[in-house]
Design an enzyme around this catalytic site. Sequence first.
Site, PDB file in Angstrom:
ATOM      1  N   GLY A  69       2.863  -2.558   5.422  1.00 43.21           N
ATOM      2  CA  GLY A  69       3.337  -4.071   5.002  1.00 43.21           C
ATOM      3  C   GLY A  69       2.942  -5.073   5.820  1.00 43.21           C
ATOM      4  N   CYS A  96       1.135   3.031   8.996  1.00 37.26           N
ATOM      5  CA  CYS A  96       0.741   1.670   9.511  1.00 37.26           C
ATOM      6  C   CYS A  96       2.092   1.009   9.739  1.00 37.26           C
ATOM      7  CB  CYS A  96      -0.382   0.759   8.457  1.00 37.26           C
ATOM      8  SG  CYS A  96      -0.720  -0.638   9.033  1.00 37.26           S
ATOM      9  N   TYR A  97       2.534   0.066   9.164  1.00 42.83           N
ATOM     10  CA  TYR A  97       3.857  -0.671   9.341  1.00 42.83           C
ATOM     11  C   TYR A  97       4.930   0.570   9.271  1.00 42.83           C
ATOM     12  CZ  TYR A  97       7.828  -3.743   8.853  1.00 42.83           C
ATOM     13  OH  TYR A  97       8.673  -4.544   8.921  1.00 42.83           O
ATOM     14  N   HIS A 181      -4.945   4.121   7.193  1.00 41.49           N
ATOM     15  CA  HIS A 181      -4.411   4.244   5.635  1.00 41.49           C
ATOM     16  C   HIS A 181      -5.291   5.591   5.135  1.00 41.49           C
ATOM     17  CE1 HIS A 181      -2.042   0.520   5.220  1.00 41.49           C
ATOM     18  NE2 HIS A 181      -2.768  -0.197   6.252  1.00 41.49           N
ATOM     19  N   GLU A 183      -4.786   6.726   2.172  1.00 37.93           N
ATOM     20  CA  GLU A 183      -4.554   6.520   0.772  1.00 37.93           C
ATOM     21  C   GLU A 183      -5.884   5.861   0.228  1.00 37.93           C
ATOM     22  OE1 GLU A 183      -2.122   2.791   2.082  1.00 37.93           O
ATOM     23  OE2 GLU A 183      -2.878   5.078   2.836  1.00 37.93           O
ATOM     24  N   ASP A 239      -2.148   4.403 -25.094  1.00 40.57           N
ATOM     25  CA  ASP A 239      -0.892   4.704 -24.446  1.00 40.57           C
ATOM     26  C   ASP A 239       0.137   4.954 -25.657  1.00 40.57           C
ATOM     27  OD1 ASP A 239      -2.233   3.822 -22.196  1.00 40.57           O
ATOM     28  OD2 ASP A 239      -1.394   1.813 -22.484  1.00 40.57           O
ATOM     29  N   LYS A 381      -2.971   5.166 -16.220  1.00 35.73           N
ATOM     30  CA  LYS A 381      -3.780   5.455 -17.274  1.00 35.73           C
ATOM     31  C   LYS A 381      -4.591   6.549 -17.625  1.00 35.73           C
ATOM     32  CE  LYS A 381      -4.706   2.229 -20.085  1.00 35.73           C
ATOM     33  NZ  LYS A 381      -4.083   2.067 -21.280  1.00 35.73           N
TER      34      LYS A 381
END
Length: 525
Positions: A69, A96-97, A181, A183, A239, A381
């Site tokens: 954040g 992180c945060y 991070h 991710e 979708d 998606k």
Amino acid sequence: MTTEPIESTERTESASHKTVVVLDFGSQYSQLITRRVREAGVYSELVPFDAPWSQVEALDPGGIILSGGPASVYEEGAPQLPDWLWDANLPILGICYGMQLLANELGGKVIGADRREYGPATIEVDDTSPLFAGMPKQIDVWMSHGDHVEAIPADFTVIGESGKLPFAAMIKDNIAGIQFHPEVVHTPLGQQVIANFLTRICGLTPDWSSDSFVDSAVQEIRGRVGDKRVLLALSGGVDSSVAAALIHKAIGDQLTPVFVNNGLLRLGEAELVQEVFARHFGMPLVYVDATTNFLDRLEGVTDPEEKRKIVGDEFVRVFEREAKKHGPFDFLAQGTLYPDVIESTTADTKAAAKIKTHHNVGGLPADMEFHLLEPLKFLFKDEVRRVGKTLGLPDEIVWRQPFPGPGLSVRLLGEVTEPWLDVLRQADAIVRDEIEGAGLAQDIWQYFAVLLPVNSTGVMGDYRTYARVCAIRAVASQDAMTADWARIPYDVLARMSNRIVNEVHGINRVVYDISSKPPSTIEWE
């Protein structure tokens, strides 16, 4: 058949699978954490950092991840850990945060750095710790922080450090914190860090797949719908088509798909959707041409948010009229996806903000006469495409490029009129024709034309022209949460520009959009 991990969109009381709950503290990467957990085969949802325990408990949590954040933990008003966190006694990973919150809360110390550390770094890790098990002792990571932990809490162990950052990772029992991070793709072994947290610290089994999703979603749809009937809003895109196949598998003839031509479709789209649906779906399709209704309501409207809300409202009004003819129906089904929900949500947390209203989420009227059925609303998606393949849908449906529900109204900047829609349709058809003819369609996530509300001077033959500007937009993406502009070969761009200027009356200039998301969105409005 081998399928890749994917998460379920609906939770049932009988579901045995645990959820990893990501608490969102405002990081630009929060959604990416959720994706990475799902890619590791474990169901995950993102919730606001201040979500009540009742909301989290309903997800049957097996672990908590605290996102990064932009705030500083020691500043007044900064987002803090929820009161229920310690009583829940769940495994925790702070990123992180999130790590700084853990350190600050448990007696460590967080300080502001002299300068922000943003970019690649190399850290030494303890490969005997469960978080870094099976990894080399030195790994490359991505940093993005202004503060850092100066002192870790008592009883925690340092398991990652570098010359610049002595406390890059810490752990105590089933609570871990990392300053980098995992991710993002810039941390090459980040997915293994996440997988280690899920399996070695949380003790979760990575057993979500497209097959298991279909089975659980079918049961959930049957349980919710019962013997009632469902009207499906079919656009012909991937979708709504996957939603149609999934709901039909669950309730059969209780489903009636309705395809509305809103006058905002691409060239030949209405005919194509009806033809493809007739070939691949074993159910009748109701076709409604409501062009006049939509264009009348959009007359004089230039604000994109208002366009989206008008389109969303008018869709529901059309469906309500059709329900009286073919009903009664209790449910309106849509192919809403997770990015739609994320971008439309005015979050329940100060850490996030609404980006834009999607016509099928924030644009729906409060007084509509249906209950919503959205079986894909927590999927990205690429996950929907895998579900489509599991359901046996053909590639021509599964790999159709995305098309916004408000259609060309958000690609025709300014007022929406029939003459300019025709101009845009012709330009868009050329863009699609050239990209598909060059064999680039599978490599580009989305490609289309945008008609700008500005004129420019040109010369055609011996005459001066003063006509509209057309922008070409083409992006590479995996899930539409982030995107980069596509590096289309110059000769393909040249052919598109030449054809548009020469074949489409009303355009004398073509530009190419080289903006990524973020900071831009994929659509211009």
